[in-house]
Every structure is written in C-alpha cells, then in structure tokens.
Design an enzyme around this catalytic site. Structure first.
Site, short mmCIF file in Angstrom:
data_model
loop_
_atom_site.label_atom_id
_atom_site.label_comp_id
_atom_site.label_asym_id
_atom_site.label_seq_id
_atom_site.Cartn_x
_atom_site.Cartn_y
_atom_site.Cartn_z
N LYS A 258 -8.17 5.76 -6.10
CA LYS A 258 -8.11 4.37 -6.39
C LYS A 258 -9.37 3.81 -6.77
O LYS A 258 -9.67 3.03 -7.98
CB LYS A 258 -7.33 3.60 -5.32
N ASP B 266 8.50 3.32 -14.86
CA ASP B 266 7.99 4.35 -13.43
C ASP B 266 8.93 5.50 -13.92
O ASP B 266 9.80 5.87 -14.61
CB ASP B 266 9.05 3.46 -12.67
N THR C 42 -6.68 -1.77 -4.20
CA THR C 42 -6.73 -1.58 -2.65
C THR C 42 -7.92 -1.88 -2.07
O THR C 42 -9.03 -1.52 -2.58
CB THR C 42 -6.03 -0.33 -2.31
N ASP C 43 -7.73 -2.41 -0.77
CA ASP C 43 -8.96 -2.55 -0.20
C ASP C 43 -9.61 -1.26 0.27
O ASP C 43 -10.80 -1.23 0.95
CB ASP C 43 -9.00 -3.78 1.20
N GLU C 44 -8.78 -0.25 0.48
CA GLU C 44 -9.32 0.97 0.98
C GLU C 44 -10.56 1.43 0.04
O GLU C 44 -11.10 2.43 0.80
CB GLU C 44 -8.10 2.01 1.08
N ASN D 47 -3.18 -4.31 3.50
CA ASN D 47 -2.03 -3.68 3.64
C ASN D 47 -0.65 -4.59 3.41
O ASN D 47 -0.74 -5.66 4.11
CB ASN D 47 -2.04 -3.29 5.05
N ILE E 20 5.84 -2.56 -4.10
CA ILE E 20 5.08 -4.01 -4.43
C ILE E 20 5.79 -4.16 -5.77
O ILE E 20 5.92 -5.20 -6.36
CB ILE E 20 3.62 -3.77 -4.57
N ILE F 276 3.03 7.22 -16.70
CA ILE F 276 2.04 6.48 -17.27
C ILE F 276 1.10 7.61 -18.22
O ILE F 276 0.14 6.97 -18.86
CB ILE F 276 1.30 5.63 -16.30
N HIS G 31 -10.02 8.64 9.35
CA HIS G 31 -9.19 7.45 9.75
C HIS G 31 -10.22 6.45 9.68
O HIS G 31 -11.01 6.01 10.47
CB HIS G 31 -8.47 7.64 10.92
N TYR H 116 -6.62 9.85 -1.34
CA TYR H 116 -6.11 8.38 -1.97
C TYR H 116 -6.98 7.43 -2.25
O TYR H 116 -7.20 6.77 -3.41
CB TYR H 116 -5.21 7.68 -1.01
P1 NAD Z 1 4.98 2.85 -4.00
O1 NAD Z 1 4.41 4.31 -3.46
O2 NAD Z 1 5.98 2.11 -3.26
O3 NAD Z 1 5.34 2.65 -5.58
C1 NAD Z 1 4.61 3.51 -6.52
C2 NAD Z 1 5.43 3.58 -7.76
O4 NAD Z 1 4.88 4.42 -8.75
C3 NAD Z 1 6.90 4.53 -7.50
O5 NAD Z 1 7.83 3.64 -7.98
C4 NAD Z 1 6.70 5.76 -8.32
O6 NAD Z 1 7.84 6.12 -9.00
C5 NAD Z 1 5.52 5.03 -9.17
N1 NAD Z 1 4.90 6.31 -10.11
C6 NAD Z 1 4.12 7.36 -9.35
N2 NAD Z 1 3.49 7.88 -10.29
C7 NAD Z 1 3.84 7.60 -11.40
C8 NAD Z 1 3.58 7.80 -12.92
N3 NAD Z 1 2.74 8.82 -12.91
N4 NAD Z 1 4.38 7.44 -13.94
C9 NAD Z 1 4.81 6.19 -13.48
N5 NAD Z 1 5.18 5.77 -12.40
C10 NAD Z 1 4.73 6.32 -11.21
O7 NAD Z 1 3.43 1.98 -3.82
P2 NAD Z 1 3.20 0.55 -3.69
O8 NAD Z 1 2.86 0.57 -2.15
O9 NAD Z 1 4.28 -0.41 -4.21
O10 NAD Z 1 1.83 0.33 -4.32
C11 NAD Z 1 1.77 -0.03 -5.58
C12 NAD Z 1 0.37 -0.42 -6.06
O11 NAD Z 1 -0.15 -1.19 -5.04
C13 NAD Z 1 -0.46 1.12 -5.92
O12 NAD Z 1 -1.50 1.09 -7.02
C14 NAD Z 1 -1.19 0.83 -4.70
O13 NAD Z 1 -2.31 1.59 -4.91
C15 NAD Z 1 -1.49 -0.45 -4.63
N6 NAD Z 1 -1.66 -1.28 -3.30
C16 NAD Z 1 -0.85 -1.07 -2.38
C17 NAD Z 1 -0.92 -1.61 -1.07
C18 NAD Z 1 0.08 -1.37 0.01
O14 NAD Z 1 0.02 -1.88 1.12
N7 NAD Z 1 1.44 -0.88 -0.05
C19 NAD Z 1 -1.89 -2.50 -0.90
C20 NAD Z 1 -2.95 -2.58 -1.71
C21 NAD Z 1 -2.62 -1.98 -2.97
O1 DAU Z 2 -4.93 -1.30 2.95
C1 DAU Z 2 -4.20 -0.96 1.90
C2 DAU Z 2 -3.36 0.30 1.70
O2 DAU Z 2 -2.29 0.23 3.08
C3 DAU Z 2 -2.76 0.71 0.44
O3 DAU Z 2 -3.54 0.91 -0.30
C4 DAU Z 2 -1.93 2.05 0.74
O4 DAU Z 2 -1.06 2.30 -0.36
C5 DAU Z 2 -0.79 1.82 1.81
O5 DAU Z 2 -0.20 2.74 2.16
C6 DAU Z 2 -1.56 1.24 3.15
O6 DAU Z 2 -2.46 2.14 3.62
P1 DAU Z 2 -2.72 2.71 5.02
O7 DAU Z 2 -3.20 3.91 5.57
O8 DAU Z 2 -3.27 1.49 5.91
O9 DAU Z 2 -1.09 2.46 5.59
P2 DAU Z 2 -0.06 3.32 6.47
O10 DAU Z 2 1.29 2.66 6.74
O11 DAU Z 2 -0.05 4.65 6.20
O12 DAU Z 2 -0.96 3.33 7.96
C7 DAU Z 2 -1.30 1.94 8.46
C8 DAU Z 2 -2.20 2.44 9.92
O13 DAU Z 2 -1.19 2.86 10.88
C9 DAU Z 2 -3.14 3.23 9.56
O14 DAU Z 2 -4.20 3.07 10.59
C10 DAU Z 2 -2.57 4.53 10.27
C11 DAU Z 2 -1.39 4.09 11.36
N1 DAU Z 2 -0.36 4.88 11.51
C12 DAU Z 2 0.53 5.12 10.28
C13 DAU Z 2 1.76 5.95 10.33
C14 DAU Z 2 2.41 6.30 9.31
C15 DAU Z 2 0.14 5.42 12.56
O15 DAU Z 2 -0.35 5.19 13.61
N2 DAU Z 2 1.41 6.18 12.82
C16 DAU Z 2 2.13 6.45 11.83
O16 DAU Z 2 3.21 6.97 11.99
#
Ligand code: NAD
Ligand code: DAU
Length: 352
Positions: A164, A33, A134-136, A189, A14, A60, A294, A160
C-alpha cells in the site's frame, strides 16, 4: 461537479459501503471488481436494485478494459479501493499483494491518465483519481505516545502495508509527473456490516456466537483505532468531491482500543443478546502466537479532514460495535455461505 464515479473493489467491505452511499446520493456508480475470495455480489444487493448502478467483473490490471469502461461510461472520478487487504494473508502469500496493490494500481493509473488526457479542459480540471489507503503505511507507534499525521514518514512493516505504501507513492508520482489530479486518504481500522470474517471483529463475533475459541495474538495489548465503515464511506465522498489535488487526508474516529478490550466487548454484547448456557464468552478467549512483525499501535489525528472537509464520524465505537453485532445476528444469509465454503476461520499468517 463529479456525478459519474468508477469504484474499484466495490464488492468488498468498504467498497460496497461506498457504492451504497453514492447510489443513495444520486451518483451514477460503476463498480469494477475481480471478485476474489473477498469480493461478494451479495454485499451489493441493495445497490444493484438501483438504476444508477452498474457492475462489471474485471481486473484493475486490465488497462484496455478499464480504459474502455472509463470512456463508455464518461467517468468523472475514480475511487480506487480494489486491493488485497488482509495482513495475515500477505505474510503467507505476498506476491498477490504486489500484483494487485502495486502493479494493478500502476496499470489503473495508466488507464486513468489515458482517459483524463482525452477530456476537455474543464472536465480535466474537475476529474479526480482517489486512492483509498491505510494508516498501516506509517508503521509501528509506541504504546504510550505519538499519533499519525499527514506529515508522518512512511515505515511499513508487513508485505500488505509495504504494497500500500508503494501504491501511495505511485499515485503521487502520477500527479507530480503527469499532472493527474489525485487525492489520497489513509484510514484507520474499519468495522461494520459486510466485513469478511477473517478480520478481528467479524471473526470474533462469529466464533463467539458459535461458542468457539477466540484467538488473541500475543497478549492482546496491541492498539488499533476503530472507525465505523459508513462513517469512512461518508469521509471518502468528501475527499473525492472536496479534496485538493495532490493532498492526503488522514481519516480516523479517535477510538483507540486494545485488541483484548475489543474482544471482551464483543463477548459482553453477545452474552446480553444471546447468552450461552452455563458460561460467559470471555472464557473462550485464548492468547496465541503473535503475528510476525505485529505493529504495536496505530492512532490517527484526523484534524485536517475535520477542518478542511467538515467531516466527523456519527458513531462512537460503543454504538458502532453494538450495531455491528446486531447486523451479524440478523444477516446469517450473508455470512453462513462464506463460513461454509470460503473461509471457516482457521489461523492465517504464521511464519513456520
Ligand atoms: P476487501 O478485501 O473487503 O475488498 C477488496 C475488494 O477488491 C474485493 O471485492 C476484491 O474482489 C477486489 N479486488 C481485489 N483484487 C482486485 C483486482 N485485481 N481487480 C479488481 N478488484 C479486485 O477490502 P476492504 O477492507 O474493503 O478495503 C478496501 C480498501 O481500503 C483497500 O485498498 C484497503 O487497503 C483500504 N483500507 C482498508 C481498511 C480496513 O480496515 N478494512 C482501512 C483502511 C484502508
Ligand atoms: O489499520 C488499517 C488496516 O486495518 C487496513 O489497512 C487493513 O486492510 C485491515 O485488514 C486492518 O488491518 P489489521 O491487521 O489491523 O486488522 P485485523 O482485523 O487483521 O487485526 C486487527 C488486530 O487484531 C491486529 O492487531 C491483529 C489482531 N488479531 C487479528 C485476528 C484476525 C488478533 O488478535 N486475533 C485474530 O484472530
């Protein structure tokens, strides 16, 4: 007006979308980063070509380095995305989630506060610390009722989401106690380009492309609410620039889907784009042991963000998913090195 922004975690999924968007809109962007396994300078290739972009490799939690950067770069807003983000890895190794998401966030808040306190009154008023969450943190919804709103109580299930939730609370505490002007957003997500292939959608795309098994946890009935990453990035810019200090905004695309339906949709798109001889990809789907703890369902009510920030997503889940599959087909240069040397797709997050 905020024009000089520090983006933490900007080499992640993101964060890199946020850096691309801000640079394109003329902001001066400093990306900080640590480059963990999830951080990738390749995701910033487009942003790095622009003069208004500056990358710094740092943690950070290194308050001194962050403070120096905030001062030297005359930062007006911080978008804090750096985190350990994968639920399955938090089941295997929770300590790293506490270190970065909780302790790291508190150390970053310390640097932000020290910088903010030195600013002139008008600059202090306009400064923002934006925590991207996150919504989690809200935990488990029943399959058939309820949505998350800004008033939903916190009930995190995984290491996780607990980390958060803790960081959200610390960010609010820095507002209430020290007056730091913070804004928070909690999103559903995300999916889209540059998504590390440990998460469901990119993992399924790459495994399906290669004709490998497609593991679905439990019976695939769990529901997630999906948002295209560029729509999230656009929402985040609005939260930063229009959000009211101390407020939380829930961001989501009103696009709930069961995991099984998501995996099936990816199979069908790939069968149309690149058929496998003699088989349909849905036959690769297999139900595997469920993720411990889960959460059944997540669902966001984004009405406040829509009303107060004037934000709505551009992509439907169908259009965004097609774009995403096409991006992975066209960008092997980005994901092949990750699959070869960083993470090959093995199962994570099973309690012994
Ligand atoms: P990501 O894992 O793709 O990226 C995380 C980044 O943070 C990486 O570039 C990593 O190198 C950097 N990082 C980790 N630890 C660090 C540290 N100590 N100092 C500096 N940099 C560091 O994550 P993402 O999916 O892009 O998520 C970004 C943010 O958004 C997170 O805070 C996550 O909780 C939140 N978020 C993610 C989702 C999703 O669906 N992916 C949804 C809602 C919120
Ligand atoms: O809701 C926001 C969150 O969404 C973010 O805060 C997290 O950073 C992000 O990783 C994501 O979390 P989820 O756990 O929902 O994402 P993930 O892609 O790991 O899994 C999505 C759903 O799919 C979850 O119900 C678990 C399931 N899953 C996941 C994997 C990796 C499977 O069924 N098979 C798989 O191999």
């Amino acid at each position: 007006m905020i024009r000089r922004v520090l983006v933490t975690g900007g080499a992640g999924f993101i964060g890199s979308a946020v850096c691309r968007l801000l640079v394109a809109r003329g902001y001066h962007v400093v990306c900080l980063d640590k480059l963990t396994y999830a951080g990738n300078r390749a995701s910033l290739r487009d942003a790095e070509a622009e003069p208004g972009f500056h990358f710094v490799r740092a943690d950070i939690a290194d308050t001194e380095t962050v403070l120096e950067l905030l001062r030297n770069e005359r930062i007006e807003g911080i978008m804090h995305l750096a985190a350990e983000s994968h639920v399955d890895r938090s089941i295997d190794s929770p300590a790293a989630f506490v270190e970065t998401n909780v302790v790291g966030t508190v150390r970053l808040l310390d640097a932000a506060l020290a910088h903010w306190r030195t600013l002139p009154a008008r600059a202090r008023e306009h400064f923002r610390f934006h925590h991207v969450s996150t919504d989690e943190v809200f935990g488990d919804l029943p399959f058939d009722s309820g949505v998350f709103t800004e008033a939903t109580p916190y009930a995190p299930s995984s290491p996780y989401s607990a980390s958060k939730a803790a960081s959200d609370h610390f960010v609010r505490a820095w507002h209430e106690t020290y007056g730091l002007p913070v804004v928070l957003s909690n999103c559903s997500n995300n999916y889209g380009p540059f998504h590390f292939p440990e998460k469901l959608i990119p993992l399924t795309i790459l495994n399906a492309l290669e004709g490998r098994p497609l593991p679905v946890y439990g019976r695939g009935e769990n529901v997630r609410d999906w948002l295209f990453v560029e729509d999230h990035a656009a929402a985040l810019e609005r939260v930063l620039t229009q959000g009211r200090p101390g407020e939380t905004y829930l961001i989501g695309g009103r696009a709930e889907a069961t995991n099984l339906s998501v995996v099936e949709a990816i199979c069908d798109i790939l069968d149309r784009r690149q058929p496998l001889p003699g088989m349909v990809r849905r036959s690769l789907i297999g139900f595997v042991a469920d993720r411990p703890g889960h959460d059944r369902r997540y669902a966001i009510d984004p009405a406040k963000a829509e009303r107060e920030l004037g934000w709505t997503p551009n992509e439907s889940f169908a259009s965004g998913l097609s774009k995403t599959v096409d991006w992975y087909l066209a960008n092997r240069w980005w994901w092949e090195p990750i699959r070869a040397s960083n993470y090959a797709g093995e199962r994570l997050g099973r309690v012994a």
